[in-house]
Structures are given as C-alpha cells and as structure tokens.
Scaffold this motif. Structure first.
Motif, short mmCIF file in Angstrom:
data_model
loop_
_atom_site.label_atom_id
_atom_site.label_comp_id
_atom_site.label_asym_id
_atom_site.label_seq_id
_atom_site.Cartn_x
_atom_site.Cartn_y
_atom_site.Cartn_z
N LEU A 1 1.01 -1.39 -0.15
CA LEU A 1 -0.04 0.39 0.13
C LEU A 1 0.56 1.36 -0.48
N ALA A 2 1.65 1.13 0.82
CA ALA A 2 2.69 2.53 0.83
C ALA A 2 3.84 2.98 -0.23
N VAL A 3 3.88 1.98 -1.17
CA VAL A 3 4.79 1.85 -2.42
C VAL A 3 3.84 2.80 -3.40
N ASP A 4 2.35 2.30 -3.48
CA ASP A 4 1.28 2.78 -4.79
C ASP A 4 0.72 3.49 -4.20
N ALA A 5 1.15 4.57 -2.73
CA ALA A 5 0.80 5.70 -2.43
C ALA A 5 1.99 6.43 -2.39
N VAL A 6 3.10 6.54 -2.00
CA VAL A 6 4.25 7.40 -2.43
C VAL A 6 3.96 7.18 -3.88
N ASP A 7 3.80 6.50 -4.91
CA ASP A 7 3.62 6.49 -6.30
C ASP A 7 2.65 7.69 -6.22
N ASP A 8 1.41 7.72 -5.97
CA ASP A 8 0.36 8.67 -6.01
C ASP A 8 0.90 10.26 -6.02
N PHE A 9 1.39 9.77 -4.39
CA PHE A 9 1.33 10.90 -4.41
C PHE A 9 2.31 12.25 -5.15
N LEU A 10 3.42 11.55 -5.68
CA LEU A 10 4.43 11.82 -6.09
C LEU A 10 3.62 12.39 -7.45
N ALA B 1 15.96 12.08 -5.84
CA ALA B 1 15.63 10.62 -5.76
C ALA B 1 14.49 10.38 -4.52
N LEU B 2 14.08 9.11 -4.08
CA LEU B 2 13.47 8.74 -3.79
C LEU B 2 13.18 7.18 -3.64
N VAL B 3 13.84 6.79 -2.85
CA VAL B 3 13.91 4.47 -2.80
C VAL B 3 13.69 4.29 -1.93
N ALA B 4 12.59 3.68 -2.03
CA ALA B 4 11.70 2.46 -1.07
C ALA B 4 12.61 1.47 -1.12
N ASP B 5 12.85 1.00 0.15
CA ASP B 5 13.63 -0.41 0.33
C ASP B 5 13.04 -1.53 -0.10
N GLU B 6 11.78 -1.33 -0.62
CA GLU B 6 10.97 -2.23 -1.32
C GLU B 6 11.36 -2.84 -3.22
N GLY B 7 11.51 -1.75 -3.22
CA GLY B 7 12.73 -2.14 -4.63
C GLY B 7 12.47 -1.38 -5.54
N ARG B 8 11.48 -0.52 -5.30
CA ARG B 8 11.17 0.55 -5.75
C ARG B 8 11.84 2.08 -5.84
N ALA B 9 12.16 2.96 -6.84
CA ALA B 9 12.16 4.13 -6.97
C ALA B 9 11.49 5.28 -7.65
N GLY C 1 19.32 1.34 -13.38
CA GLY C 1 19.84 3.07 -14.08
C GLY C 1 18.27 3.95 -13.48
N ARG C 2 18.58 5.42 -13.23
CA ARG C 2 17.51 6.24 -13.10
C ARG C 2 18.65 7.76 -13.03
N PRO C 3 17.71 8.70 -13.23
CA PRO C 3 18.59 10.14 -13.62
C PRO C 3 19.34 10.32 -12.69
N GLU C 4 20.36 10.77 -12.90
CA GLU C 4 21.23 11.61 -11.57
C GLU C 4 20.31 12.51 -10.95
N ALA C 5 20.49 12.51 -9.75
CA ALA C 5 20.11 13.40 -8.72
C ALA C 5 21.09 13.75 -7.33
N ASP C 6 20.17 14.97 -6.75
CA ASP C 6 21.92 15.91 -6.49
C ASP C 6 21.31 15.99 -5.11
N ALA C 7 19.95 15.12 -4.42
CA ALA C 7 19.87 14.09 -2.62
C ALA C 7 19.07 13.38 -3.14
N THR C 8 19.38 12.31 -2.02
CA THR C 8 19.04 10.99 -2.27
C THR C 8 18.05 11.09 -1.62
N VAL C 9 17.03 10.19 -1.00
CA VAL C 9 16.68 10.22 0.89
C VAL C 9 16.39 7.98 0.53
N SER C 10 15.97 7.62 1.13
CA SER C 10 16.31 6.17 1.72
C SER C 10 15.56 5.60 2.16
#
Length: 258
Positions: free
Chosen positions: A154-163, A181-189, A209-218
C-alpha cells in the motif's frame, strides 16, 4: 504528468475498507481527548469526523459524475456527524465504497487534480483515498500510543500517487533546477525533477539505472510516505539522506499537502 500504473480498482476498494476499519479500531483504543501529534488542534473524534466528511464528499463527487465543480456542502448527504461517531464513520466508508463500485474504475467525475493532467475517474479517487485513510490511521495509532508500520505494498503505491498527483499539481519550483531521488527499501524508486514548470516524477526499480540526483532519500516506503505527509522528519529515524541536505529542506517547505 506521468500516468498511474494499471489500475487495481478492487484492491484499492479493499484497502479503503480495511484501513477505515483500522482507523476506527485505533480510535477505540485512544482516549477520546487524545490529541493527534501531527495535528495538535485535533482530538481523535475530530480526526474521525475529518476522514468521514472526506469520504462522504468523495462519494458525492463520484456519484455526480463528470461535472465541472465539486459538490457543495448541501450536496453531501450526512456530511456532519450525527449519533454514534463510530457508526457514522462506518456509514461514511460504506457510502464511499458504494459510490465507487457503482461508478466503476473508469467512471468520470470531478477531481481537483484534473487541471494538472491527472485522471478524473473513480479509480483515481479510490487510489487517492487509500493513501489519505492510511496516513490518518497512523495518526490515530500515534494518538493511542501504538503506531504500526504502514502495509508495504500500500505504501509503495501511495508514494507513487503522492508524487505524481500531489507534486504534479504544484506550480513552478521556486529554486534552481534540481533532482531528488526517493528510494524505497521494497525495491521501487522515483526521481523527482524540479524546475520552472513544477515537478515530475520518473519511476524506476531501486536497482536499475535512473536519472542522476542532487539528493537521495532512502527508507521503507511507509516512512517515505509519512515524511511526505510531514509526519516524520526527513533527516532522522529510518530515513537515510545523502547529497544536498539544503535541497531536501527546500522540498519539505514546498511540498504539497493534498
């Protein structure tokens, strides 16, 4: 705005029902005068009234179909609590679920995110309501002194919807162009691209691979969602920040509360 993943309409309806029941369960376990830590002006009954009124509002919006304006207060049946608050809350959830089922996933309706390119369907309302009630369950659990992790899927899908819906509805980023970049421990970013046009999110798997980011939160997706809702700090706890901390502070101030 990037479109949402293939709809999981029945799953969202089940999650609304389950999380709404969890909200009432947490409310029963909290003193009636307990304050909501994230919203200290609210007590637990205030929280139940807020969620129930929102569910009845969206039930009315979905039932009205593709109209140009949201329902007015007098077009929302039972908008204000009456009688037993928990029974009224359960009735609110039932009204929302009945409206969503009757409309079907593709049923058109008014939504506040339509102007930014989001889908104005009962399916998009269902998805939005899942994350709304999920976060408020955590609010009630915090008030009861018994917080529980958010369900990971649920949280993974909710983050996607929020963004995509929340940030996708914002006006231009008021600072230098940047990427977070926001990186979820569940395997989504997700990489949030911020510029003068606003914000857009690029999905990826955490290991690809994903676009380069100036900051990353995991972090676990549930903790990312709570941080997005300003229920948790971005720089402590399970959240792991690398890169430009000042950029993340700018994002915290700018981010939507939809």
């Amino acid at each position: 705005m990037t479109t949402s993943p293939a709809p999981r309409f029945d799953e969202w309806l089940d999650q609304i029902a389950e999380r709404s029941a969890a909200l009432r369960s947490a409310a029963r376990g909290a003193p009636s005068d307990a304050r909501i830590p994230a919203c200290p002006d609210w007590t637990v009954p205030d929280l139940l009234a807020h969620v129930g009124a929102g569910q009845r509002f969206w039930a009315a919006a979905v039932t009205a179909g593709p109209v140009p304006r949201p329902p007015s207060d007098d077009q929302v049946p039972g908008r204000l609590p009456t009688g037993d608050l928990l029974e009224w809350s359960a009735g609110s959830t039932a009204a929302l679920l009945d409206a969503l089922r009757s409309a079907g996933a593709d049923g058109r309706c008014w939504t506040w995110w339509a102007d930014s390119g989001g889908s104005s369907t009962a399916g998009s309302v269902a998805r939005h309501q899942v994350r709304e009630v999920a976060v408020h369950v955590r609010d009630a659990q915090d008030a009861a002194g018994a917080p529980e992790p958010l369900p990971p899927a649920l949280a993974v899908d909710a983050v996607d919807d929020f963004l995509h819906v929340g940030f996708g509805s914002m006006d231009g980023w008021p600072h230098s162009p940047a990427r977070v970049a926001l990186v979820a421990d569940e395997g989504r970013a997700w990489t949030l691209i911020l510029d003068e046009t606003g914000a857009s999110a690029v999905r990826s798997s955490a290991g690809e691979g994903r676009p380069e980011a100036d900051a990353t939160v995991s972090a676990p997706a549930g903790d990312l969602l709570l941080a997005l809702y300003r229920r948790a700090p971005w720089d402590e706890g399970t959240l792991r920040l690398t890169g430009d901390a000042a950029l993340v502070r700018q994002l915290v101030v700018w981010q939507p509360l939809d």
